[in-house]
Scaffold this active site. Structure first.
Site, PDB file in Angstrom:
ATOM      1  N   CYS A  36      -3.005 -17.276  14.789  1.00  0.00           N
ATOM      2  CA  CYS A  36      -2.479 -16.548  15.940  1.00  0.00           C
ATOM      3  C   CYS A  36      -2.561 -17.460  17.167  1.00  0.00           C
ATOM      4  O   CYS A  36      -3.408 -18.348  17.211  1.00  0.00           O
ATOM      5  CB  CYS A  36      -3.312 -15.305  16.222  1.00  0.00           C
ATOM      6  SG  CYS A  36      -3.403 -14.174  14.843  1.00  0.00           S
ATOM      7  N   ASP A  87      -6.819   4.005  10.616  1.00  0.00           N
ATOM      8  CA  ASP A  87      -6.538   3.383   9.326  1.00  0.00           C
ATOM      9  C   ASP A  87      -7.780   3.635   8.471  1.00  0.00           C
ATOM     10  O   ASP A  87      -8.838   3.076   8.741  1.00  0.00           O
ATOM     11  CB  ASP A  87      -6.274   1.882   9.519  1.00  0.00           C
ATOM     12  CG  ASP A  87      -5.219   1.379   8.573  1.00  0.00           C
ATOM     13  OD1 ASP A  87      -5.264   1.749   7.384  1.00  0.00           O
ATOM     14  OD2 ASP A  87      -4.351   0.604   9.020  1.00  0.00           O
ATOM     15  N   ARG A 144       0.836  -1.198   0.000  1.00  0.00           N
ATOM     16  CA  ARG A 144       0.000   0.000   0.000  1.00  0.00           C
ATOM     17  C   ARG A 144       0.870   1.248   0.000  1.00  0.00           C
ATOM     18  O   ARG A 144       0.539   2.259  -0.594  1.00  0.00           O
ATOM     19  CB  ARG A 144      -0.900  -0.010   1.230  1.00  0.00           C
ATOM     20  CG  ARG A 144      -1.816   1.186   1.323  1.00  0.00           C
ATOM     21  CD  ARG A 144      -2.376   1.346   2.717  1.00  0.00           C
ATOM     22  NE  ARG A 144      -3.313   0.299   3.055  1.00  0.00           N
ATOM     23  CZ  ARG A 144      -3.705   0.051   4.305  1.00  0.00           C
ATOM     24  NH1 ARG A 144      -3.225   0.752   5.308  1.00  0.00           N
ATOM     25  NH2 ARG A 144      -4.549  -0.912   4.566  1.00  0.00           N
ATOM     26  N   TYR A 145       1.969   1.200   0.737  1.00  0.00           N
ATOM     27  CA  TYR A 145       2.872   2.339   0.838  1.00  0.00           C
ATOM     28  C   TYR A 145       4.108   2.057  -0.003  1.00  0.00           C
ATOM     29  O   TYR A 145       4.564   0.908  -0.087  1.00  0.00           O
ATOM     30  CB  TYR A 145       3.316   2.532   2.291  1.00  0.00           C
ATOM     31  CG  TYR A 145       2.201   2.834   3.257  1.00  0.00           C
ATOM     32  CD1 TYR A 145       1.584   4.084   3.261  1.00  0.00           C
ATOM     33  CD2 TYR A 145       1.783   1.878   4.175  1.00  0.00           C
ATOM     34  CE1 TYR A 145       0.585   4.366   4.170  1.00  0.00           C
ATOM     35  CE2 TYR A 145       0.779   2.163   5.095  1.00  0.00           C
ATOM     36  CZ  TYR A 145       0.184   3.408   5.090  1.00  0.00           C
ATOM     37  OH  TYR A 145      -0.802   3.683   5.989  1.00  0.00           O
ATOM     38  N   ARG A 176      -8.488  -8.086  11.309  1.00  0.00           N
ATOM     39  CA  ARG A 176      -8.426  -9.045  10.206  1.00  0.00           C
ATOM     40  C   ARG A 176      -9.195 -10.311  10.567  1.00  0.00           C
ATOM     41  O   ARG A 176      -8.869 -11.402  10.132  1.00  0.00           O
ATOM     42  CB  ARG A 176      -6.971  -9.417   9.880  1.00  0.00           C
ATOM     43  CG  ARG A 176      -6.185  -8.300   9.276  1.00  0.00           C
ATOM     44  CD  ARG A 176      -5.094  -8.795   8.319  1.00  0.00           C
ATOM     45  NE  ARG A 176      -4.403  -7.639   7.782  1.00  0.00           N
ATOM     46  CZ  ARG A 176      -3.281  -7.140   8.305  1.00  0.00           C
ATOM     47  NH1 ARG A 176      -2.700  -7.722   9.323  1.00  0.00           N
ATOM     48  NH2 ARG A 176      -2.735  -6.069   7.772  1.00  0.00           N
ATOM     49  N   LYS A 200      -2.878   5.092   7.076  1.00  0.00           N
ATOM     50  CA  LYS A 200      -3.047   5.558   8.460  1.00  0.00           C
ATOM     51  C   LYS A 200      -2.804   7.061   8.540  1.00  0.00           C
ATOM     52  O   LYS A 200      -1.873   7.564   7.941  1.00  0.00           O
ATOM     53  CB  LYS A 200      -2.046   4.841   9.364  1.00  0.00           C
ATOM     54  CG  LYS A 200      -2.271   3.351   9.466  1.00  0.00           C
ATOM     55  CD  LYS A 200      -1.224   2.706  10.375  1.00  0.00           C
ATOM     56  CE  LYS A 200      -1.348   1.202  10.376  1.00  0.00           C
ATOM     57  NZ  LYS A 200      -0.997   0.601   9.069  1.00  0.00           N
ATOM     58  N   ARG A 239       7.339   0.146   1.778  1.00  0.00           N
ATOM     59  CA  ARG A 239       7.223  -1.009   2.667  1.00  0.00           C
ATOM     60  C   ARG A 239       6.054  -1.894   2.266  1.00  0.00           C
ATOM     61  O   ARG A 239       5.045  -1.416   1.745  1.00  0.00           O
ATOM     62  CB  ARG A 239       7.062  -0.571   4.121  1.00  0.00           C
ATOM     63  CG  ARG A 239       5.905   0.386   4.396  1.00  0.00           C
ATOM     64  CD  ARG A 239       6.282   1.259   5.592  1.00  0.00           C
ATOM     65  NE  ARG A 239       5.194   2.057   6.139  1.00  0.00           N
ATOM     66  CZ  ARG A 239       4.827   3.239   5.646  1.00  0.00           C
ATOM     67  NH1 ARG A 239       5.395   3.718   4.554  1.00  0.00           N
ATOM     68  NH2 ARG A 239       3.861   3.932   6.217  1.00  0.00           N
ATOM     69  N   CYS A 294      -8.042 -12.234  19.215  1.00  0.00           N
ATOM     70  CA  CYS A 294      -8.572 -11.050  19.875  1.00  0.00           C
ATOM     71  C   CYS A 294      -9.975 -10.827  19.339  1.00  0.00           C
ATOM     72  O   CYS A 294     -10.198 -10.877  18.133  1.00  0.00           O
ATOM     73  CB  CYS A 294      -7.686  -9.850  19.549  1.00  0.00           C
ATOM     74  SG  CYS A 294      -5.939 -10.206  19.825  1.00  0.00           S
ATOM     75  N   ASP A 305     -10.834  -0.421  14.263  1.00  0.00           N
ATOM     76  CA  ASP A 305     -11.251  -0.517  12.866  1.00  0.00           C
ATOM     77  C   ASP A 305     -12.694  -1.009  12.776  1.00  0.00           C
ATOM     78  O   ASP A 305     -13.226  -1.592  13.715  1.00  0.00           O
ATOM     79  CB  ASP A 305     -10.313  -1.466  12.112  1.00  0.00           C
ATOM     80  CG  ASP A 305      -8.919  -0.879  11.973  1.00  0.00           C
ATOM     81  OD1 ASP A 305      -8.822   0.287  11.549  1.00  0.00           O
ATOM     82  OD2 ASP A 305      -7.932  -1.576  12.301  1.00  0.00           O
ATOM     83  N   CYS A 347     -10.326  -8.190  16.544  1.00  0.00           N
ATOM     84  CA  CYS A 347      -9.298  -8.227  15.487  1.00  0.00           C
ATOM     85  C   CYS A 347      -9.788  -7.571  14.194  1.00  0.00           C
ATOM     86  O   CYS A 347     -10.870  -7.852  13.708  1.00  0.00           O
ATOM     87  CB  CYS A 347      -8.913  -9.666  15.192  1.00  0.00           C
ATOM     88  SG  CYS A 347      -7.762  -9.817  13.805  1.00  0.00           S
TER      89      CYS A 347
HETATM   90  C1  LIG Z   1      -0.055  -0.283   8.948  1.00  0.00           C
HETATM   91  C2  LIG Z   1       0.496  -0.691   7.658  1.00  0.00           C
HETATM   92  C3  LIG Z   1       1.854  -0.529   7.382  1.00  0.00           C
HETATM   93  C4  LIG Z   1       2.813   0.048   8.399  1.00  0.00           C
HETATM   94  O1  LIG Z   1       2.625   1.410   8.530  1.00  0.00           O
HETATM   95  P1  LIG Z   1       3.580   2.205   9.524  1.00  0.00           P
HETATM   96  O2  LIG Z   1       2.947   3.559   9.610  1.00  0.00           O
HETATM   97  O3  LIG Z   1       4.932   2.235   8.886  1.00  0.00           O
HETATM   98  O4  LIG Z   1       3.598   1.470  10.815  1.00  0.00           O
HETATM   99  C5  LIG Z   1       2.320  -0.888   6.152  1.00  0.00           C
HETATM  100  N1  LIG Z   1       1.503  -1.407   5.205  1.00  0.00           N
HETATM  101  C6  LIG Z   1       0.193  -1.566   5.428  1.00  0.00           C
HETATM  102  C7  LIG Z   1      -0.654  -2.144   4.353  1.00  0.00           C
HETATM  103  C8  LIG Z   1      -0.357  -1.236   6.669  1.00  0.00           C
HETATM  104  O5  LIG Z   1      -1.660  -1.439   6.902  1.00  0.00           O
HETATM  105  S1  SF4 Z   2      -5.365  -8.604  16.483  1.00  0.00           S
HETATM  106 FE1  SF4 Z   2      -5.926 -10.278  15.069  1.00  0.00          FE
HETATM  107  S2  SF4 Z   2      -4.025 -10.723  13.945  1.00  0.00           S
HETATM  108 FE2  SF4 Z   2      -3.456  -9.597  15.799  1.00  0.00          FE
HETATM  109  S3  SF4 Z   2      -3.040 -11.202  17.364  1.00  0.00           S
HETATM  110 FE3  SF4 Z   2      -5.165 -10.547  17.622  1.00  0.00          FE
HETATM  111  S4  SF4 Z   2      -6.312 -12.067  16.397  1.00  0.00           S
HETATM  112 FE4  SF4 Z   2      -4.187 -12.164  15.677  1.00  0.00          FE
END
Ligand SMILES: *Cc1c(COP(=O)(O)O)cnc(C)c1O
Ligand code: SF4
Length: 363
Positions: free
Chosen positions: A117, A323, A104-105, A126, A330, A108, A121, A286, A124
């Protein structure tokens, strides 16, 4: 989906106590009422359940507001979905060029080698993607993900996330780190994990060694939400990582009924700093399905951050972030301390609400 889930095959065989992964297990452990079983089974049919021995041990079953239980023990509230909640709340999907990569960025990528996991959580972000059955990249998929990184020389940082990458064996982690180490434009490997807190015994010397490359720099982002998670065992695991030269940051999710008050946040961030972990992000919850009971308003989050800013050490100040749904990234939500005064200068508001004129003296 079956309720009593099979142990993921990637977990190393050992004789440690296994996590509670079934509704009946929660009842047997005294973490839920037998009367709640039908509800628990309905939740578990949609969202995976797992509570490690370490986390179960921190829960006071007599406390109806226990902040650890609230994070890991399912409730009927999860069956309530509001219209604005999403399957993919932070929009990973459109930014995934190959399986396991989210780009996305510019500089990175996320590398999601594993989708399981040690704990699940209840909030979560995801939650639609993680859980047994969606386990891990196979050999060819991992090769393709690493080939993507190698082919994109703008990728300076690789963030291993998931799922929780530290659930992988040291051998597999070392393999991934070694392969990233061999890509000259990769400078940083970052691990997003909850393991040092929720399953600290997994942080063995072998695992710590596996996280470190010969050339790349490894950073670790610890997910922790409440000071009670940072008991002696967790702090010892964190110390093994920091002593090995791996810098630790933390991310915390702002959670109603867990940490949405000044005292708890202060104590949590102080406990992290005392454990040599720098609080980095405080996440606005989220829009994941069935998590409305955990979300606070942004107004409340900003007020909490403002209260911390005045009275608590700067080391304990994370950036409060959202986010943006849809994959737009973010952004900080922090209150604005600065406004133009209409006359070429600025009005600055201090943490107690006092307003001060500031004129920039530049040549
Ligand atoms: C959160 C996230 C990151 C990391 O972002 P930072 O601001 O560097 O911590 C990188 N890629 C994606 C897709 C993310 O959701
Ligand atoms: S937030 Fe989601 S991905 Fe992260 S440890 Fe908890 S269950 Fe796993």
């Amino acid at each position: 989906m079956a309720i009593a889930v099979r142990q993921p095959s990637i977990l190393p065989a050992n004789d440690r106590k296994q996590p509670i992964r079934s509704s009946s297990g929660l009842v047997e452990a005294g973490l839920a009422d037998a009367a709640a079983l039908p509800m628990l089974e309905r939740v578990a049919a949609s969202f995976a359940v797992s509570v490690t021995d370490q986390m179960a041990g921190l829960i006071d079953p007599t406390d109806p507001h226990d902040p650890v239980a609230r994070q890991f023990v399912p409730t009927g509230d999860e069956l309530v979905t509001t219209p604005g909640e999403l399957d993919d709340p932070i929009g990973d999907g459109p930014y995934s060029p190959v399986k396991g990569i989210v780009h996305r960025y510019h500089d990175r990528v996320l590398l999601k080698a594993v989708n399981v996991c040690p704990v699940y959580c209840r909030f979560c972000f995801r939650r639609e993607m993680v859980g047994p059955g969606s386990e891990t990249l196979d050999g060819a998929e991992l090769d393709a993900a690493i080939a993507y990184i190698a082919a994109h020389d703008e990728v300076w940082e690789v963030i291993l996330t998931g799922g929780d990458p530290l659930i992988l064996s040291p051998r597999r982690l070392a393999d991934i780190v070694t392969r990233l180490d061999a890509i000259p434009h990769v400078g940083i490997v970052r691990f997003h994990t909850r393991v040092p807190v929720v399953d600290p015994d997994r942080v063995t010397p072998e695992l710590v060694a596996a996280l470190k490359g010969r050339r790349v720099t490894s950073w670790l982002m610890l997910h922790a939400n409440h000071w009670r998670e940072l008991n002696d065992t967790a702090r010892a695991a964190i110390a093994r990582l920091v002593d090995a030269g791996i810098p630790l940051l933390s991310q915390t999710v702002l959670l109603k009924g867990v940490n949405d008050d000044v005292e708890t946040l202060t104590r949590t961030f102080r406990a992290l700093v005392q454990a040599r972990v720098k609080p980095h992000y405080l996440h606005q919850g989220d829009l994941a399905k069935g998590t409305g009971h955990f979300r606070t308003t942004i107004q409340r989050g900003r007020a909490l951050m403002k209260a911390l800013r005045g009275d608590v050490s700067g080391l304990c100040q994370p950036t409060y972030v959202l986010d943006i749904p849809g994959g737009h990234g973010k952004v900080p939500l922090t209150a604005d301390y600065l406004a133009p005064d209409g006359d070429g200068g600025w009005t600055v508001t201090d943490p107690r609400g006092g307003r001060h004129a500031y004129s920039e003296e530049v040549e």
